[in-house]
Scaffold this motif. Structure first.
Motif, PDB file in Angstrom:
ATOM      1  N   ASP A  11      10.323  -1.677 -10.895  1.00 20.95           N
ATOM      2  CA  ASP A  11       9.008  -1.057 -10.678  1.00 20.95           C
ATOM      3  C   ASP A  11       9.019  -0.175  -9.429  1.00 20.95           C
ATOM      4  O   ASP A  11       8.401   0.899  -9.405  1.00 20.95           O
ATOM      5  N   ASP A  28       4.577  -4.624 -10.891  1.00 16.90           N
ATOM      6  CA  ASP A  28       4.440  -5.659  -9.869  1.00 16.90           C
ATOM      7  C   ASP A  28       4.481  -5.101  -8.454  1.00 16.90           C
ATOM      8  O   ASP A  28       4.276  -5.841  -7.487  1.00 16.90           O
ATOM      9  N   PHE A  41       6.579  -0.744   0.083  1.00 16.39           N
ATOM     10  CA  PHE A  41       6.798  -1.676  -1.021  1.00 16.39           C
ATOM     11  C   PHE A  41       7.699  -2.793  -0.509  1.00 16.39           C
ATOM     12  O   PHE A  41       8.914  -2.598  -0.364  1.00 16.39           O
ATOM     13  N   ARG A  44      -5.066   2.468  -3.301  1.00 18.54           N
ATOM     14  CA  ARG A  44      -3.859   1.683  -3.537  1.00 18.54           C
ATOM     15  C   ARG A  44      -3.061   2.317  -4.670  1.00 18.54           C
ATOM     16  O   ARG A  44      -3.610   2.886  -5.619  1.00 18.54           O
ATOM     17  N   ARG A  61      10.770  -6.426 -10.454  1.00 14.50           N
ATOM     18  CA  ARG A  61      10.026  -5.778  -9.376  1.00 14.50           C
ATOM     19  C   ARG A  61      10.795  -4.577  -8.817  1.00 14.50           C
ATOM     20  O   ARG A  61      10.206  -3.530  -8.533  1.00 14.50           O
ATOM     21  N   SER A 113       3.042  -2.815  -5.457  1.00 11.07           N
ATOM     22  CA  SER A 113       1.768  -2.233  -5.033  1.00 11.07           C
ATOM     23  C   SER A 113       1.820  -1.919  -3.550  1.00 11.07           C
ATOM     24  O   SER A 113       2.474  -2.625  -2.768  1.00 11.07           O
ATOM     25  N   THR A 114       1.145  -0.849  -3.143  1.00 14.72           N
ATOM     26  CA  THR A 114       1.117  -0.461  -1.735  1.00 14.72           C
ATOM     27  C   THR A 114      -0.163   0.291  -1.418  1.00 14.72           C
ATOM     28  O   THR A 114      -0.823   0.850  -2.303  1.00 14.72           O
ATOM     29  N   CYS A 115      -0.498   0.291  -0.162  1.00 11.11           N
ATOM     30  CA  CYS A 115      -1.611   1.104   0.336  1.00 11.11           C
ATOM     31  C   CYS A 115      -1.058   2.459   0.783  1.00 11.11           C
ATOM     32  O   CYS A 115       0.110   2.569   1.186  1.00 11.11           O
ATOM     33  N   THR A 140      -0.133   1.397  -7.517  1.00  8.16           N
ATOM     34  CA  THR A 140       0.469   0.245  -8.182  1.00  8.16           C
ATOM     35  C   THR A 140       1.374   0.710  -9.314  1.00  8.16           C
ATOM     36  O   THR A 140       0.991   1.547 -10.138  1.00  8.16           O
TER      37      THR A 140
END
Length: 693
Positions: free
Chosen positions: A528, A460, A504, A455, A525, A462-464, A457
Motif C-alpha cells: 500500500d 492500510d 507512512f 488525510r 501494508r 494512512s498519513t496526514c 489513505t
C-alpha cells in the motif's frame, strides 16, 4: 504462594469459633510445606540471577500444589458436612490472601514515587496496582514479555501468578457445586465416570493449547487471524505464559492426585512403589530445573526461556512427589526439615516481597552482589514480620474478627483507585520537575497529533498532509517506529524547505520491497505504501528502519547472523533501486545509537541524573550493519543518500542521551520529540544536498 487450606500446613483447627472442622485434620503434610519452600526458593533464585535460568518453574510447582491442597481440603469438607459451604470457602480465601497482597501492593506503589522513573514505570505501577486489586494482572500483562528488560521496572509484575491462582479459586466454587449436584443423582457410578472424563478432557485440552502456543509460536502467528494481533504485541507465547486457560492443566494435575488420595487414608508404612515414584518425581524436577531440555528443545517460541518440556517435567515431578508423600515416601523426611517447612509457612509472603525489593534495589543501586545479599536479607525479614504480625493473626481471626470480607475487598479497591489516580498525577509533576517535560510529552510525536489537514489513505497506509503556505513538491518519510521518532524533525525540515511532507510509519514493519523476508507480516501494508509512492510521485523518499531489530534481535530462522546482515543489505539495495527506477531520490536515515539503558527508567527523585555510556561498550554490530547498508545504497546512489546521526550523540569514545540538559531519547533506541527536533537541521541539510544536481 497461597497455602490454599489448613491441610498440609497448619494441622487441625476451628475457624473463629465456627463448627467447620475439616476432616483433613487427620494428619499434617509437612512435606508439602517443604515443596512450597523449594518452589519459592527457585523463583527467588531465578529473579535474583543466582544461576537458575529455569527457576521460574517454581510457579508451576505452586500451581500443582494449590490444585492438590484446595481439592483435597474441599473433598474432605464436603464429605464431612454433606455440602459445600461456598461463603466460608471464599471468606477464607480473602482473609488468607488479601491482607498481605494489599500491604505489599500499596507500599510498593508509594515507594515507586521515589525509586522509579516517572517516564513509564510509575504509570505501569499505577496500572498494575488496579489489576492487583481486581486479580487481573495476568490479563494486563498479556502483551508483555515476562523476560523483557522493562519487567525489571515493574514492582507488581509477579502478581500475575496470584491472579491466575485466584481465577482458579473463583471457578472452583461453581465446579464443586456442579459436582455435588451431579453426584446427588442415584446412578453415581455413571456420573462419576462422566465427571472424570470431563476433567481429563479439560486438562488435555489445556495442555495441548499450552504446547501449541509455546512450542509452535511462529507457525501459529502465520495463521489467519493471528498476524494482526502479533503486530500489536499480542504473542501466542505470552498467552501461553499468562493465561489461566493454558495453565489450567497444572492445577488439574494437582486435582487429579487429590482425587486419588482422597479415597485412601495415609499409610503408616512405607512402600517400595512410593519410594520409586518419589525418586521419579525428584528426577523429573531436576531435569526441568537444570535445563537439560534446552539441549534438544526445538521450540519456536519468541519468548526466550519458556521451555515447554521443562514445564511439563516440573508439573509431572511435583505431582509424583505429592502422590508419594501421601504414602510415606522417603521424601517426607527430606522435605520436613524444619527451616524448610518454616520457609514453606511464609512462602506466600516471601513471594510477595522478594520482587519489589529486587526492583527497587536495582533501580537505586544497580545490579551487584550487595544488592542481591541485602535483597535476600530484607525479603526474609519483611516476610517474617508481616507473616507473624499481620497475616497469621488476620487469618486466625485475631485481627479484624467482626469485619466482613466484603468490606476488605471494597476498601482495597477504593485505596487502589485513589492511588492509581494519584500516581499518574504525581508522575507528570515529577517529570516536569526533573527534566522540564511530562511523560506524555516525552513520547508524543507529530504523528500522534490530530490531523488539521486532509488525510491521505491507501489501503492500510494512512498519513496526514503537512503543508507550508506555498509548496512545489512532496517528500515522504517511510519506515517503522524509528520513522515515527524522526517525524518531528523531518516535518520541520521539509516545511523549512518549502516542501509538503507525509509520514507512512508502522511500528514493527520495516519498509522493504514486497518479497522481503524481513517484512513478511507487513507485505500488504508495504504494498500500500509503494502504491502511495507511485501515485503521489514525491521528489524524494526518506527511509528509516530499526535495522538491527530485524537482523540481530529477530533474525531469519536458521540463517547465521553474518548471512542475515548480507540479506538485509541486499533488501535495502532493492528499495533504493526501486526508487531509482521510479526516478525518485532516496535518503536513508540510519538508526541513532542504541543504548543499553533506557532513559525512562533511569531518572528518579533518588537519582535525578543520567550518565552517558562508553561508545566501545555499545552494540558495535549496529555500526557495522550501518556500514553494510551504506555500501548497499551507494551501489545505486551516492553518499548524499546516507544520513548517519551518530555524531549528534557520540564523540569518538562517549555517547549520551542527554544534550544541553535535555533528553534526546524516549527509550534506549528511539528519539524523543525533543531529540527529533534537535536533528532537524541535519535532516534539512541532507535534503538540500540530495536535491543538488
Amino acid at each position: 504462594m497461597d497455602r490454599a487450606s489448613d491441610y498440609g500446613s497448619e494441622g487441625c483447627r476451628f475457624d473463629s469459633g465456627r463448627a467447620h472442622h475439616y476432616a483433613c485434620c487427620v494428619h499434617q503434610r509437612l512435606d508439602i510445606q517443604g515443596l512450597r519452600a523449594i518452589a519459592v526458593i527457585l523463583v527467588i533464585a531465578f529473579h535474583y540471577n543466582l544461576g537458575l535460568p529455569q527457576g521460574y518453574l517454581g510457579v508451576d510447582m505452586f500451581f500443582v500444589i494449590s490444585g492438590y491442597v484446595i481439592s483435597l481440603s474441599t473433598i474432605r469438607n464436603v464429605r464431612s458436612e454433606k455440602r459445600f459451604n461456598w461463603q466460608y470457602f471464599y471468606r477464607r480465601r480473602v482473609r488468607r490472601l488479601l491482607p498481605g497482597a494489599a500491604i505489599v501492593a500499596i507500599l510498593s506503589s508509594l515507594f515507586a514515587l521515589l525509586a522509579l522513573s516517572p517516564f513509564g514505570p510509575q504509570q505501569k505501577t499505577a496500572t498494575m496496582l488496579m489489576s492487583v486489586a481486581t486479580y487481573s494482572t495476568n490479563f494486563a500483562l498479556m502483551k508483555s514479555n515476562y523476560y523483557a528488560l522493562d519487567s525489571a521496572s515493574n514492582p507488581l509484575l509477579h502478581f500475575w501468578s496470584l491472579a491466575v491462582e485466584e481465577q482458579f479459586y473463583f471457578l472452583w466454587g461453581p465446579v464443586v457445586f456442579a459436582v455435588v449436584a451431579i453426584n446427588a443423582r442415584r446412578n453415581r457410578l455413571s456420573t462419576q465416570v462422566a465427571l472424570i472424563v470431563c476433567g481429563v478432557s479439560v486438562a488435555v485440552l489445556s495442555l495441548a493449547l499450552f504446547v501449541l502456543l509455546s512450542r509452535y509460536e511462529v507457525t501459529v502467528i502465520s495463521w489467519r487471524g493471528f498476524r494482526g494481533r502479533a503486530q500489536d504485541g499480542f504473542l501466542p507465547s505470552s498467552f501461553a505464559f499468562y493465561s489461566p486457560f493454558t495453565r489450567g492443566w497444572e492445577f488439574m494435575a494437582g486435582v487429579g492426585i487429590a482425587l486419588v488420595d482422597s479415597r485412601i487414608l495415609r499409610k503408616n508404612s512405607r512402600t517400595a512403589l512410593a519410594h520409586c515414584i518419589a525418586m521419579l518425581g525428584l528426577a523429573l524436577m531436576v531435569l526441568g530445573i537444570s535445563n537439560c531440555f534446552g539441549v534438544w528443545d526445538s521450540s519456536t517460541s519468541l519468548t526466550p526461556g519458556l521451555s515447554t518440556w521443562a514445564v511439563i517435567s516440573a508439573v509431572l515431578g511435583t505431582s509424583a512427589l505429592l502422590w508419594a508423600g501421601n504414602r510415606q515416601a522417603f521424601t517426607n523426611s527430606l522435605f520436613a526439615f524444619r527451616p524448610l517447612t518454616y520457609m514453606g509457612d511464609i512462602s506466600y509472603t516471601l513471594y510477595l516481597w522478594h520482587w519489589p525489593i529486587w526492583v527497587f534495589g536495582i533501580a537505586i543501586y544497580g545490579t551487584n552482589n550487595w544488592v542481591v545479599s541485602i535483597g535476600l536479607l530484607l525479603t526474609l525479614l519483611f516476610s517474617a514480620v508481616q507473616y507473624h504480625l499481620v497475616e497469621d493473626p488476620f487469618r486466625k481471626g485475631h485481627l479484624y474478627p467482626q469485619g466482613t470480607v466484603t468490606k476488605l475487598v471494597v476498601s482495597f479497591l477504593v485505596v487502589a483507585s485513589v492511588l492509581m489516580v494519584g500516581l499518574n498525577f504525581s508522575a507528570s509533576k515529577i517529570g516536569v520537575k526533573l527534566i522540564g517535560t511530562t511523560p506524555e510529552q516525552l513520547i508524543r510525536h507529530v504523528t500522534d497529533e490530530p490531523c488539521s489537514a486532509q488525510r491521505v489513505t491507501f489501503g492500510d497506509a494512512s498519513t496526514c498532509r503537512y503543508r507550508p503556505k506555498k509548496f512545489d513538491s512532496l517528500v515522504i518519510l517511510v519506515g517503522d517506529s524509528t520513522a515515527k521518532s524522526l517525524s518531528d524533525g523531518f516535518v520541520t525540515a521539509t516545511l523549512n524547505l518549502g516542501l509538503e511532507a507525509m509520514v507512512f510509519q508502522q511500528s514493527g514493519c520495516p519498509f522493504q520491497v514486497s518479497d522481503s523476508p524481513f517484512s513478511q507480516f507487513c507485505k500488504s501494508r508495504n504494498n500500500d505504501v509503494w502504491s502511495a509512492i507511485r501515485t503521489l510521485k514525491p521528489v524524494a523518499v526518506v527511509v528509516s528502519n530499526l535495522n538491527y531489530l530485524y537482523v540481530d534481535d529477530i533474525g531469519l530462522p536458521g540463517v547465521p547472523i553474518g548471512s542475515t546482515r548480507v540479506a538485509w543489505a541486499n533488501e535495502t539495495q532493492k528499495v533504493f533501486a526501486q526508487l531509482q527506477k521510479l526516478k525518485i531520490e532516496g535518503l536513508l536515515v540510519q538508526p541513532v545509537p542504541e543504548f543499553a539503558s533506557d532513559v525512562r527508567y533511569e531518572v528518579t527523585i533518588l537519582k535525578p541524573h543520567v550518565n552517558g555510556e562508553d561508545r566501545t561498550l555499545l552494540n558495535r554490530g549496529n555500526e557495522f550493519l550501518n556500514g553494510m547498508e551504506t555500501n548497499a545504497v551507494m551501489k545505486v546512489f551516492d553518499d548524499r543518500s546516507i544520513l548517519n546521526l551518530y555524531r549528534q550523540f557520540c564523540t569518538s569514545g562517549f555517547c549520551s542521551q542527554v544534550k544541553n540538559g535535555k533528553f534526546m531519547y524516549e527509550d534506549g533506541s528511539h528519539l524523543s520529540s525533543v531529540g527529533s527536533m534537535a536533528v532537524a537541521p541535519e535532516v534539512e541539510q541532507a535534503l538540500r544536498l540530495l536535491f543538488q544536481n
